[in-house]
Design a protein around this motif. Sequence first.
Motif, PDB file in Angstrom:
ATOM      1  N   THR A 102     -35.346  62.342 -56.863  1.00 43.29           N
ATOM      2  CA  THR A 102     -34.375  62.375 -57.982  1.00 43.29           C
ATOM      3  C   THR A 102     -33.190  63.138 -57.533  1.00 43.29           C
ATOM      4  O   THR A 102     -33.300  64.461 -57.416  1.00 43.29           O
ATOM      5  CB  THR A 102     -35.153  62.712 -59.458  1.00 43.29           C
ATOM      6  OG1 THR A 102     -35.820  61.867 -59.673  1.00 43.29           O
ATOM      7  CG2 THR A 102     -33.931  62.753 -60.622  1.00 43.29           C
ATOM      8  N   GLN A 110     -28.264  62.634 -62.224  1.00 40.90           N
ATOM      9  CA  GLN A 110     -28.851  62.115 -63.304  1.00 40.90           C
ATOM     10  C   GLN A 110     -28.339  62.853 -64.555  1.00 40.90           C
ATOM     11  O   GLN A 110     -28.216  62.220 -65.697  1.00 40.90           O
ATOM     12  CB  GLN A 110     -30.514  62.326 -63.181  1.00 40.90           C
ATOM     13  CG  GLN A 110     -31.082  61.502 -64.584  1.00 40.90           C
ATOM     14  CD  GLN A 110     -32.676  62.082 -64.371  1.00 40.90           C
ATOM     15  OE1 GLN A 110     -32.908  63.077 -63.766  1.00 40.90           O
ATOM     16  NE2 GLN A 110     -33.488  61.171 -65.005  1.00 40.90           N
ATOM     17  N   TRP A 120     -28.164  56.254 -65.632  1.00 39.27           N
ATOM     18  CA  TRP A 120     -28.359  57.003 -64.547  1.00 39.27           C
ATOM     19  C   TRP A 120     -28.948  56.605 -63.224  1.00 39.27           C
ATOM     20  O   TRP A 120     -29.723  57.392 -62.595  1.00 39.27           O
ATOM     21  CB  TRP A 120     -29.102  58.234 -64.909  1.00 39.27           C
ATOM     22  CG  TRP A 120     -29.859  58.403 -66.079  1.00 39.27           C
ATOM     23  CD1 TRP A 120     -29.697  58.266 -67.476  1.00 39.27           C
ATOM     24  CD2 TRP A 120     -31.399  58.257 -66.062  1.00 39.27           C
ATOM     25  NE1 TRP A 120     -30.848  58.117 -68.168  1.00 39.27           N
ATOM     26  CE2 TRP A 120     -31.898  58.122 -67.426  1.00 39.27           C
ATOM     27  CE3 TRP A 120     -32.499  58.215 -65.169  1.00 39.27           C
ATOM     28  CZ2 TRP A 120     -33.341  57.822 -67.805  1.00 39.27           C
ATOM     29  CZ3 TRP A 120     -33.838  57.983 -65.184  1.00 39.27           C
ATOM     30  CH2 TRP A 120     -34.132  57.973 -66.768  1.00 39.27           C
ATOM     31  N   GLY A 150     -28.872  58.336 -60.276  1.00 37.15           N
ATOM     32  CA  GLY A 150     -29.688  59.701 -60.064  1.00 37.15           C
ATOM     33  C   GLY A 150     -30.986  59.342 -59.539  1.00 37.15           C
ATOM     34  O   GLY A 150     -32.003  60.155 -59.008  1.00 37.15           O
ATOM     35  N   LYS A 151     -31.483  58.061 -59.804  1.00 36.80           N
ATOM     36  CA  LYS A 151     -32.707  57.558 -59.497  1.00 36.80           C
ATOM     37  C   LYS A 151     -32.837  56.322 -58.511  1.00 36.80           C
ATOM     38  O   LYS A 151     -33.745  56.364 -57.730  1.00 36.80           O
ATOM     39  CB  LYS A 151     -33.419  57.023 -60.772  1.00 36.80           C
ATOM     40  CG  LYS A 151     -33.735  58.064 -61.744  1.00 36.80           C
ATOM     41  CD  LYS A 151     -35.064  58.875 -61.468  1.00 36.80           C
ATOM     42  CE  LYS A 151     -35.457  59.901 -62.587  1.00 36.80           C
ATOM     43  NZ  LYS A 151     -36.688  60.509 -62.065  1.00 36.80           N
TER      44      LYS A 151
END
Length: 231
Positions: free
Chosen positions: A115, A120, A130, A133-134
């Motif tokens: 991550t 995020q 998000w 972010g992932k």
Amino acid sequence: MSYVFAPAPTVSVPVVGRAERFPVHRVYCVGRNYEEHAKEMGFTGREPPFFFLKPADAVVAVEAGQTGSIAYPTLTKNFHHEIELVVAIGTGGRNIKAADAFKHIYGYAVGLDMTRRDLQNDMKKQGRPWCIGKAFEQSAPIGPITPVADAGDVPNAEIWLQVNGTDRQRSNVSKLIWNIGETIEHLSAAWDLQPGDLIYSGTPEGVAAVVQGDTLVGSVGGLGTLTIKVA
């Protein structure tokens, strides 16, 4: 059939004891599914389960006994590890009841939900998705899938992660807020599960940053270990 360019090869994961590989369809992830992790992220209680997806090409499949490699991603200065039990779906379905969920499972594996935490968190503050972010390249390392018959008592297995030989995360799958069957019930109410789907079931407390050169070793009892080097 012809294409304007060559299609990407099918993403797949090795299977313990078999020459055939497990072809990946979708990658689902469960958010905040251990109570202590929820607390460290600023939440409490048994909130309704929620899910996010990663693209299939986020998967980095690591052979048994090998060390996989992932690149430190762009744009982030806070790259976090999250060790997870991964559930591999072998039989699809819609509106699957928790009591019937285990009939749909092909096997289990050890996975990491990597991550970009700073990205995020920025998206959360702005009320925006998000994905950045992932759902990026190499964000879903995974070890070999162990078929159900050989996996042992996975719902009560220890789960842990070490970074450079030091404990970072250590818990038990029995501490999932939404257990495996309940997760599949909720997930299959929203999507048609398909053979080849992977479900990253959530991470326990202890998530933290890694840097280039770190070696991550994680395990779920009975499923072997996953070793990843941050290149």
